[in-house]
Scaffold this motif. Structure first.
Motif, PDB file in Angstrom:
ATOM      1  N   ASN A 154       0.510   1.353  14.935  1.00  9.45           N
ATOM      2  CA  ASN A 154       1.112   1.230  13.608  1.00  9.45           C
ATOM      3  C   ASN A 154       0.291   0.271  12.746  1.00  9.45           C
ATOM      4  O   ASN A 154       0.079  -0.885  13.098  1.00  9.45           O
ATOM      5  N   GLN A 155      -0.150   0.776  11.603  1.00 10.47           N
ATOM      6  CA  GLN A 155      -1.027  -0.041  10.767  1.00 10.47           C
ATOM      7  C   GLN A 155      -0.356  -1.321  10.289  1.00 10.47           C
ATOM      8  O   GLN A 155      -1.004  -2.350  10.113  1.00 10.47           O
ATOM      9  N   LEU A 156       0.964  -1.269  10.089  1.00  7.08           N
ATOM     10  CA  LEU A 156       1.631  -2.471   9.594  1.00  7.08           C
ATOM     11  C   LEU A 156       1.673  -3.565  10.633  1.00  7.08           C
ATOM     12  O   LEU A 156       1.575  -4.744  10.320  1.00  7.08           O
ATOM     13  N   LEU A 172       3.423   9.555   6.011  1.00  4.36           N
ATOM     14  CA  LEU A 172       4.325   9.235   4.920  1.00  4.36           C
ATOM     15  C   LEU A 172       4.868  10.457   4.200  1.00  4.36           C
ATOM     16  O   LEU A 172       5.800  10.347   3.433  1.00  4.36           O
ATOM     17  N   LEU A 193       1.008   1.084   0.478  1.00  2.69           N
ATOM     18  CA  LEU A 193      -0.093   1.852   1.029  1.00  2.69           C
ATOM     19  C   LEU A 193      -0.551   2.968   0.119  1.00  2.69           C
ATOM     20  O   LEU A 193      -1.509   3.643   0.384  1.00  2.69           O
ATOM     21  N   SER A 208      -7.039   2.160   8.212  1.00  2.00           N
ATOM     22  CA  SER A 208      -6.043   1.937   7.165  1.00  2.00           C
ATOM     23  C   SER A 208      -6.543   0.942   6.134  1.00  2.00           C
ATOM     24  O   SER A 208      -6.976  -0.157   6.467  1.00  2.00           O
ATOM     25  N   ASN A 238      -1.256   4.817  -3.801  1.00  2.00           N
ATOM     26  CA  ASN A 238      -1.884   4.484  -5.069  1.00  2.00           C
ATOM     27  C   ASN A 238      -0.864   4.302  -6.165  1.00  2.00           C
ATOM     28  O   ASN A 238      -1.191   4.095  -7.308  1.00  2.00           O
ATOM     29  N   ILE A 239       0.379   4.425  -5.834  1.00  2.00           N
ATOM     30  CA  ILE A 239       1.431   4.154  -6.799  1.00  2.00           C
ATOM     31  C   ILE A 239       2.255   3.024  -6.212  1.00  2.00           C
ATOM     32  O   ILE A 239       3.362   3.233  -5.730  1.00  2.00           O
ATOM     33  N   LYS A 273       2.611  22.847  -4.489  1.00  2.00           N
ATOM     34  CA  LYS A 273       1.843  21.733  -5.022  1.00  2.00           C
ATOM     35  C   LYS A 273       0.645  21.341  -4.165  1.00  2.00           C
ATOM     36  O   LYS A 273      -0.467  21.194  -4.640  1.00  2.00           O
ATOM     37  N   ARG A 279       3.604  12.037   1.780  1.00  2.00           N
ATOM     38  CA  ARG A 279       3.490  12.004   0.329  1.00  2.00           C
ATOM     39  C   ARG A 279       2.127  12.543  -0.053  1.00  2.00           C
ATOM     40  O   ARG A 279       1.185  11.820  -0.202  1.00  2.00           O
ATOM     41  N   LEU A 315       8.372   0.890   7.100  1.00  2.00           N
ATOM     42  CA  LEU A 315       7.143   0.348   6.553  1.00  2.00           C
ATOM     43  C   LEU A 315       7.175   0.455   5.039  1.00  2.00           C
ATOM     44  O   LEU A 315       7.706   1.421   4.499  1.00  2.00           O
ATOM     45  N   GLY A 339      -8.618   9.311  -3.386  1.00  2.00           N
ATOM     46  CA  GLY A 339      -8.534   9.564  -4.806  1.00  2.00           C
ATOM     47  C   GLY A 339      -7.536   8.605  -5.410  1.00  2.00           C
ATOM     48  O   GLY A 339      -6.426   8.476  -4.936  1.00  2.00           O
ATOM     49  N   SER A 340      -7.927   7.924  -6.417  1.00  2.00           N
ATOM     50  CA  SER A 340      -7.033   6.910  -6.946  1.00  2.00           C
ATOM     51  C   SER A 340      -6.255   7.493  -8.108  1.00  2.00           C
ATOM     52  O   SER A 340      -6.475   8.622  -8.516  1.00  2.00           O
ATOM     53  N   THR A 349       6.107   1.778   2.095  1.00  2.00           N
ATOM     54  CA  THR A 349       5.215   2.880   1.770  1.00  2.00           C
ATOM     55  C   THR A 349       4.437   2.612   0.494  1.00  2.00           C
ATOM     56  O   THR A 349       3.311   3.040   0.359  1.00  2.00           O
ATOM     57  N   TYR A 370      -0.670  12.059  -3.894  1.00  2.00           N
ATOM     58  CA  TYR A 370      -1.463  10.943  -4.412  1.00  2.00           C
ATOM     59  C   TYR A 370      -2.143  10.147  -3.329  1.00  2.00           C
ATOM     60  O   TYR A 370      -2.655   9.088  -3.578  1.00  2.00           O
ATOM     61  N   GLU A 371      -2.114  10.638  -2.129  1.00  2.00           N
ATOM     62  CA  GLU A 371      -2.690   9.854  -1.045  1.00  2.00           C
ATOM     63  C   GLU A 371      -4.191   9.923  -1.038  1.00  2.00           C
ATOM     64  O   GLU A 371      -4.825  10.613  -1.819  1.00  2.00           O
ATOM     65  N   GLY A 372      -4.721   9.208  -0.087  1.00  2.00           N
ATOM     66  CA  GLY A 372      -6.135   9.333   0.179  1.00  2.00           C
ATOM     67  C   GLY A 372      -6.974   8.492  -0.751  1.00  2.00           C
ATOM     68  O   GLY A 372      -6.499   7.603  -1.416  1.00  2.00           O
ATOM     69  N   TYR A 377      -4.826  -0.723   4.235  1.00  2.00           N
ATOM     70  CA  TYR A 377      -3.946  -1.884   4.234  1.00  2.00           C
ATOM     71  C   TYR A 377      -4.434  -2.936   5.226  1.00  2.00           C
ATOM     72  O   TYR A 377      -4.433  -4.127   4.949  1.00  2.00           O
TER      73      TYR A 377
END
Lengths: 418, 1104
Positions: free
Chosen positions: B123-125, B700, A162, B158, A164-165, B767, B702, A157, B709-710, A159, B705-707, B160
């Motif tokens: 799956n969102q995609l 993902l 999806l 999602s 913010n970067i 982190k 990651r 997918l 919060g931009s 990434t 930076y998710e969620g 997306y």
């Protein structure tokens, strides 16, 4: 927004079409051909053409026309910008944006166009995302594909889309972590007959090639950031940091990209690294003229000027040119009337010159204007504005990257009026 | 598995001589076989169960579609594969489906169930892509299914998928516009979405479906403004252009009262000295004098839009830059529009198509706001390599920009252009010269002479164009130019261009009394060649004949009749008509002749001179940057840019409802509520968000930076709720709250990022965990903060604490990495005590110093002229502690210095500098003293007594005095130890070169009156919301400069006084703050250099 796209080559063949809404007949392009005929020169085809039911917005890139069909009001720059982005993507994928390359990879092209636009509105245009969705073709991969029957379409997918970067993909891994920055400055100038500068400014870009694993957070600072007068940023740069501290802070996309482009404030005097002595004259009532130009270095900050090329668009009445040169080689194309002199490096001891006779069409009146000289040159390891990168810091990852900065100064639109 | 290689061999064979149609170029493959047969093969390939074969077939089919060939008869064979497992085959089938479904609706229905299944995929995609294809199939019968799918997707977890839903809305709308009402509901729902991913797409849908429903935007306006910078480029363009229209309906025109306001302000300022007696009343009376039109105050939301779009001028995308430029052009006050010029000029370096569009817009703007582009005049100079259409547009801009001062340069440029080889361009240049000549009276004669010279040009086009322009110019002042008309008359022999000939004839006819001799002769010549002339020339010959007949009938009667007879039998009916009509008019007939008596008036009536104006004159009624503007005609779907409203609509519609709990003013309660709130602030941005963001994270991996919060502007509820609470507490002043909210947000995020990167340097793994506790810490600290304060209002408090937090952070950044971690813990304690005690980092604790802020508070209370003891009031310098010698350079010796602001005991002219030594090496440092200083003229140093020994880890403080002689030159000297010498330098900020003086308001005014003219420096500035309170302003000023406050009667004026240390010259500072944040700073001082620098420093401190 964007309804359809047609790709047209120089001889007027429509070799690719793509529709995002209902199909628009190819005949709509006739209006475009009409305008093209009227314009005589490819560069003069108006980018926006109004037809009874549609509007055509086109760009000309690499000998191809990208003609898009629009039905309703939309900012023209929006479409133009998008078309250029499409051309950039092709360039990025196939190494060149040519008819042959597009035809060879027609399926990938189609898949790309499908991803880039949905119902005429841009969807994914960042190269990092697209490359995750659709893998660029490489020789190795095409061999493997033909054997195994696997595809270029990524099954993972995207990434980036999806997050913010959106410009960076996740899970980047390199064994050698490197970050290179090329500071490229171009001098735009108009020099008048007497050798004085009518207009000169420096336009610069910083192109980056970042191959760093993970999610590095970089900050790049300059010794003299105040030099930069007007800057445009890649979306990854944090504007606030720049405003407050004049530091470029960003999470870079993976691979090659343009970090910033800038203009050096016009208050600063621009050093002009070369001068040209010229005498071009056409005799009244005779079918010949004299042509004599000499190039010399000036304000070159002690660096060698190399890669000098002089291009002259001679007037239409010029039939041929008989010239001798002390350095480099020249060609004259009697069809386009373009004289190109490839000089190479300047050595101050012996200044390169090009002189000789110009044959004119007999009987025609002598040309009124002397042609202007377009000059290209390059100076390595020098940013003419004096811009210097101070340091590059990386946060967020633990490894030590290899860092490099390169400076180049080039001639941009450098024109000498004669 | 073994099938695949087998096939590849197979395929290798197939490319052989037997079946040439399987060539590698799938598109041209079928040269030798009929379409029918080839399609049969493709069907066969599609029917196999080998993916590779299917793929091959699909690739060929797509290639056919790409070439525009018909592949519709393959539909049944292709549609079967819609459920294929292979992703690439599937994708290509989708491509095919979207292309042909419209033509084969019945068969297309077969595929629908696959997509419906896809819509439920985990799956969102897959969900997104199913929706995408489903909505792209233009089959009216599935409208209800689509509607359902869109509604469901709009509340998908999602973002997306929600984005895809937004994309599907206009698709459905174009298929069936009856669904509008339901779609609007969906749009309304999606507009409330807080993710940047959705914002652009939903606004696009809004623009296509219901651009008139501006009421849907109200509640989302502020959010859209704040999100804007994070939205992808394409979305930015759409949002900006929508917001431009929105702002035009909701806010008042910023230009309407501009002149009035300025006048008003000035009056109040200069008037203040005389009507001292009236005191604070003066301003009010001035305002009261204009009861009908209250002064314009920009709506804070209007300001928000302008401020948040400004950074986008630096976008790499030309479309975004243009969108912001048009927004500023249409919405910003005159004074602020200028900022866009630079960015637009930058775009001129881009592709020629971009240049074309930008130049068109610049041409329109440059008519209205010429001054804006004047500094960039040279950027519009033309190169011989520019395409003609660009050249002509640049010429247009240059002409628009030409004025009295720059016209010589512009004309010089034009002269170069006239000799160009590009004749269209030359013609345009001549026109441009004509326009310059009409617009700028001073150069009219010069231009005319230049144009006359061009008449002898070899190129006929140039001559013809000049004639046409000369004609227009002469019409303005014909009397003086008999010579030129004669010259033109001569040209009739040579010039062949019809337009030029016609122009000459018209001129001669019109001004025949200036050339009485020549005119009949010209007519004679023209009569001779009449039949060979172009129509347009013939008409002018008739015209000339008629005019001459009326003025000079003796000589020309016969000629006229001859011409009219020739015309009577001309092939063109226009000319025949004209001849007949002219004859009736001029030749008196027997009956009546009422007309012919007035013929002279008809033909020789004075005619107004033509106005040469730009073709871009009135284009700005189209929204700039739009297609309609470019075409100068309304394009389909163009939304008119509304006029400003007379009365501003209710601004409160944009207020977002406040959740119940934030309203409670009781701090205790709030504190309780806050804790859980902050701790899970990550995913709370929307009701649909929380579950999802967590999921994404897991998916993902990651985390950071998710969620919701931009990336740049945090949309965290944290900051938003803060603004809510504020706006509720200070009702009515929604302005300041929303603005400061924004500021806070930035700082918040800034800080968050700073600490994050730092800590990740420490330990990358922690982190993710770290974020939450950090948030907590912040919350508690700010709570304590607010508890400890009682005098100041709450909003002030928070903004201030924010400030303080930043201060040490930035200081920390400057220090070398090794010492980076140390202040982290101190930070909080520092915050707590900030208000009442000096910061604990202060190395030398100055005796009995009341902190700045408290002192300032006290001052604010005392309105009497009572003088306070100076030592009590000397506040601590803003500059804080600065490094003199770094640990590494000093080989273990660290030296810092501060300006203590205490009078130096030895010499009152000296600035006292506290020097703080500490030994971080492992050997004692001995014999610390100042070595022989090499000082600039006038500067002197009082050395500190030698420090005999400094043990490892120990620190010491010494005081030295420096007389800087009222200049900011650095004092360079050597620090010597027994073994080493270090070269160091101390450069004072200008604010430290003075000491406070106490005087009464009257004394202050008297002194100020003496220091006018050259000694007065005035600068205007905008106070940010964070420093509008007395407290903050006073603190900031006193921190910047060592000045004492002078009590003052009016509330919005601050006065400070001091004397420079060396010369003892007075330095008087006045800050006059006006309600909307505008302020004026005045410094009166004999020392002009100090004054100027001080103004700069204070402004910087105030506006930071």
């Amino acid at each position: 927004m964007i309804h359809s796209l047609f790709l047209i080559n120089c001889s007027g063949d429509i070799f690719l079409e793509k529709h995002w809404k209902s199909v628009v007949s190819q005949s709509v392009c006739d209006y475009f051909f009409e305008a093209q005929e009227k314009a005589a020169d490819v560069e003069n085809v108006p980018p926006v053409i109004s037809t009874p039911h549609h509007y055509l917005i086109s760009i000309y890139r690499d000998k191809l026309f990208f003609v898009s069909v629009i039905q309703t009001e939309v900012p023209p720059l929006f479409v133009i910008e998008f078309l250029h982005r499409v051309a950039d993507t092709f360039q990025d994928y196939f190494g060149e944006c040519s008819e042959a390359a597009i035809k060879d990879n027609v399926v990938i092209v189609y898949e790309l166009l499908e991803e880039m636009l949905d119902n005429g509105f841009p969807l994914a245009t960042e190269s990092n995302i697209l490359k995750e969705l659709i893998k660029p073709p490489t020789i190795l991969r095409s061999v493997v594909n033909s054997i195994t029957g696997s595809s270029n379409v990524g099954d993972t997918l995207p990434t980036g889309q999806l997050s913010n970067i959106p410009w960076r993909r996740a899970g980047v891994k390199y064994t050698n972590n490197e970050a290179y920055f090329d500071v490229v400055e171009e001098i735009d100038a108009i020099i008048d007959k007497s050798g004085s500068t009518v207009f000169a400014e420096i336009q610069g870009v910083i192109d980056a090639c970042i191959k760093l694993s993970g999610m590095p957070d970089l900050s790049l600072s300059f010794m003299n950031p105040r030099l930069l007068d007007d800057v445009s940023f890649h979306p990854c740069i944090r504007f606030k940091r720049w405003e407050s501290e004049r530091v470029l802070s960003f999470i870079p996309p993976d691979g090659n990209f343009r970090l910033i482009s800038y203009r050096v404030s016009s208050q600063n005097l621009v050093a002009i690294p070369v001068y040209v002595k010229h005498s071009i004259s056409f005799k009244e009532n005779s079918s010949c003229g004299r042509f004599d130009i000499t190039i010399g270095p000036k304000q070159n900050m002690g660096k060698t000027i190399e890669g000098i090329t002089v291009t002259v668009h001679m007037p239409k009445v010029v039939l041929n040119m008989n010239l001798t040169t002390t350095q480099g080689s020249y060609t004259f194309d009697p069809v386009t009337k373009v004289l190109t002199w490839d000089v190479g490096k300047i050595t101050p001891q012996k200044l390169p010159s090009l002189k000789g006779l110009v044959n004119l069409q007999s009987g025609a009146p002598k040309p009124e204007e002397n042609p202007s000289l377009n000059i290209q040159f390059k100076i390595q390891q020098l940013a003419i504005s004096g811009l210097k990168v101070n340091r590059l810091d990386m946060y967020g990852e633990k490894y030590k990257p290899f860092k490099g900065v390169k400076y180049v100064t080039k001639a941009g639109k450098f024109q000498v009026r004669t | 598995m073994s099938a695949a290689p087998a096939y590849s061999e197979d395929k290798g064979g197939s490319a052989g001589p037997g079946e040439p149609e399987y060539g590698h170029d799938p598109a041209s493959g079928g040269i030798f076989s009929s379409d029918y047969k080839r399609h049969d093969d493709l069907k066969e390939m599609l029917d196999t169960n080998k993916d590779s074969l299917k793929l091959e077939a699909m690739k060929r089919i797509v290639a056919m579609i790409a070439r525009g060939k018909n592949a519709s008869d393959l539909f049944p064979a292709v549609v079967k594969n819609v459920a294929c497992k292979n992703i690439e085959v599937k994708k290509l089938v989708y491509v095919y489906l979207v292309r042909y479904a419209e033509e084969q609706q019945d068969l297309a229905l077969l595929s629908i169930s696959t997509f419906q299944r896809g819509l439920k995929d985990p799956n969102q995609l897959i969900r997104a892509s199913a929706l995408r294809v489903l909505s792209s199939i233009r089959v009216p019968i599935i409208v209800p299914i689509m509607m359902l799918a869109i509604k469901e997707a709009a509340s998908d977890m999602s973002p997306y998928v929600r984005k895809t839903a937004a994309h599907a809305i206009p698709k459905l709308y174009s298929l069936d516009s009856d669904q509008k009402d339901q779609l609007i509901e969906v749009i309304e729902k999606l507009l409330a979405d807080k993710t940047t991913l959705v914002a652009g797409s939903v606004v696009m849908a809004f623009e296509e479906v219901c651009p008139e429903r501006i009421d849907l935007i109200h509640k989302n306006y502020r959010k859209l403004c704040n999100l804007l910078i994070d939205v992808e480029e394409w979305g930015q363009v759409v949002i900006i252009s929508m917001l431009t229209r929105y702002a035009r309906t909701q806010f008042l025109s910023p230009t309407q009262n501009e002149s009035l306001l300025e006048e008003n302000a000035e009056k109040a300022f200069y008037g203040s000295e005389e009507d001292e007696a009236k005191g604070a009343g003066s301003e009010e009376t001035a305002a009261a004098a204009l009861p009908a039109r209250k002064p314009y105050i920009m709506d804070p939301d209007h300001r928000l839009l302008l401020r948040n779009t400004k950074p986008l001028l630096q976008s790499r995308s030309a479309a975004v830059v243009m969108a912001v430029a048009q927004l500023y052009f249409h919405l910003a006050p005159k004074a602020e529009v200028g900022v866009i010029a630079k960015a637009l000029v930058r775009l001129l370096r881009s592709h020629s198509e971009v240049q074309y569009v930008v130049l068109q817009n610049v041409a329109t703007m440059s008519i209205k706001r010429r001054g804006m582009f004047e500094p960039y005049l040279k950027s519009f100079y033309i190169r011989s390599t520019d395409p003609t259409q660009i050249k002509i547009l640049k010429l247009e801009v240059l002409t628009n920009l030409a004025n009295e001062t720059n016209i010589p340069t512009v004309l010089r440029e034009f002269q170069t252009y006239i000799r160009s080889m590009d004749k269209d361009f030359v013609a345009a240049t001549i026109q441009a010269i004509g326009r310059c000549a009409t617009n700028i009276g001073r150069v009219r004669d010069t231009c005319l002479n230049g144009l006359v010279q061009l008449l002898s040009n070899r190129d006929e086009l140039v001559v013809a164009e000049s004639v046409v322009v000369i004609k227009k110019l002469l019409q303005m002042q014909p009397a003086q130019h008999g010579e030129i008309i004669k010259h033109l008359a001569k040209l009739t022999d040579n010039i062949q261009v019809p337009m030029a000939r016609a122009s000459i004839l018209w001129l001669i006819g019109e001004y025949c009394e200036h050339v009485p001799r020549i005119a009949p002769d010209v007519l004679r010549k023209m009569a001779k060649s009449f039949t060979a002339e172009e129509d347009i020339v013939k008409l002018q010959v008739i015209n000339l004949a008629a005019k001459l007949y009326l003025t000079n009938s003796k000589q020309t009667k016969l000629l006229t009749q001859y011409v009219l007879s020739l015309a009577k039998y001309d092939q063109n009916y226009d000319i025949r008509d004209r001849a007949r009509f002219t004859r009736q008019l001029i030749v008196p007939s027997e009956q009546g002749g009422a007309l012919s008596r007035h013929a002279k008036k008809l033909f020789l009536a004075p005619k107004p001179a033509p106005v040469l104006e730009s073709s871009f004159k009135d284009r700005d009624h189209f929204q700039l940057g739009s297609l309609s503007h470019l075409l100068n005609a309304k394009a389909t779907g163009y939304q008119e840019l509304p006029d400003w409203p007379e009365e501003a609509p209710d601004p409160s519609v944009r207020n977002v409802e406040v959740p119940e709990w934030t309203k409670c003013s009781n701090r205790e309660k709030r504190k309780e509520k806050e804790k859980p709130f902050y701790s899970d602030s990550e995913g709370e941005s929307g009701p649909t968000e929380s579950a999802d963001s967590g999921k994404q994270m897991a998916e993902l991996g990651r985390p950071a930076y998710e969620g919701g919060g931009s990336y740049y502007s945090s949309t965290d509820p944290e900051s938003e709720s803060e603004s809510d609470s504020k706006s509720s507490s200070e009702s009515g002043s929604g302005e300041s709250s929303s603005e400061s909210d924004n500021e806070d947000q930035d700082e918040d995020e800034e800080k968050g990022r700073g600490s994050e990167s730092e800590q990740s340097e420490e330990d990358g793994k922690r982190k993710t965990k770290k974020k939450v506790p950090e948030g907590k810490g912040e919350a508690s600290s700010s709570d304590e903060d607010s508890d400890s304060s009682s005098s100041t209002s709450e909003s002030e408090m928070t903004s201030e604490s924010e400030e303080e937090q930043l201060e040490p952070a930035s200081w920390r950044r400057k220090t070398p990495p090794s010492s980076k971690r140390a202040p982290a813990t101190k930070e909080i304690s520092l915050l707590d005590l900030e208000d009442f005690t000096p910061p604990s980092v202060q190395p030398v604790s100055p005796p009995a110093i009341v902190s700045t802020s408290l002192a300032a508070d006290l001052e604010g209370l005392t309105l009497t002229d009572s003088t306070l003891v100076p030592s009590l009031l000397s506040p601590v310098s803003r500059v804080g502690r600065q490094e003199l010698l770094h640990r590494v350079a000093g080989e273990g010796l660290v030296v810092d210095y501060t300006f203590s602001r205490q009078p130096f005991s030895g010499d009152p002219h000296m600035v006292s500098v506290h020097i703080h030594f500490s030994n971080s090496s492992d050997t004692p440092i001995k014999g610390l003293h100042v070595g022989t200083p090499k000082l600039p003229a006038g500067i002197s140093i009082q050395e500190f007594p030698e420090i005999e020994s400094l043990a490892p880890g120990e620190s010491a403080t010494a005081v030295m005095g420096i007389n800087f002689c009222d200049s900011t030159q650095a004092a360079n000297f050597q620090l010597c130890t027994q073994t080493r010498q270090f070269y160091v330098s101390i450069q004072p900020p200008v604010g430290e070169l003075m000491a406070p003086v106490f005087m009464s308001e009257n004394e202050f005014k008297k002194e100020q009156g003496k220091l006018m003219g050259m000694n007065e420096i005035t600068e205007k500035l905008m106070l940010p919301d964070t420093c509008r309170s007395d407290h903050v302003v006073v603190q900031k000023v006193t921190a910047t400069a060592n000045l004492g406050r002078v009590p003052c009667g009016t509330s919005d004026e601050y006065r400070f006084a001091g004397r420079t240390l060396t010369s003892g010259s007075l330095v008087l500072l006045t800050l006059d703050a006006r309600p909307a944040g505008a302020a004026q700073l005045t410094v009166n001082s004999e020392k002009m250099v100090i004054g100027t620098m001080l103004v700069k420093d204070v402004i910087q401190a105030l506006t930071q």
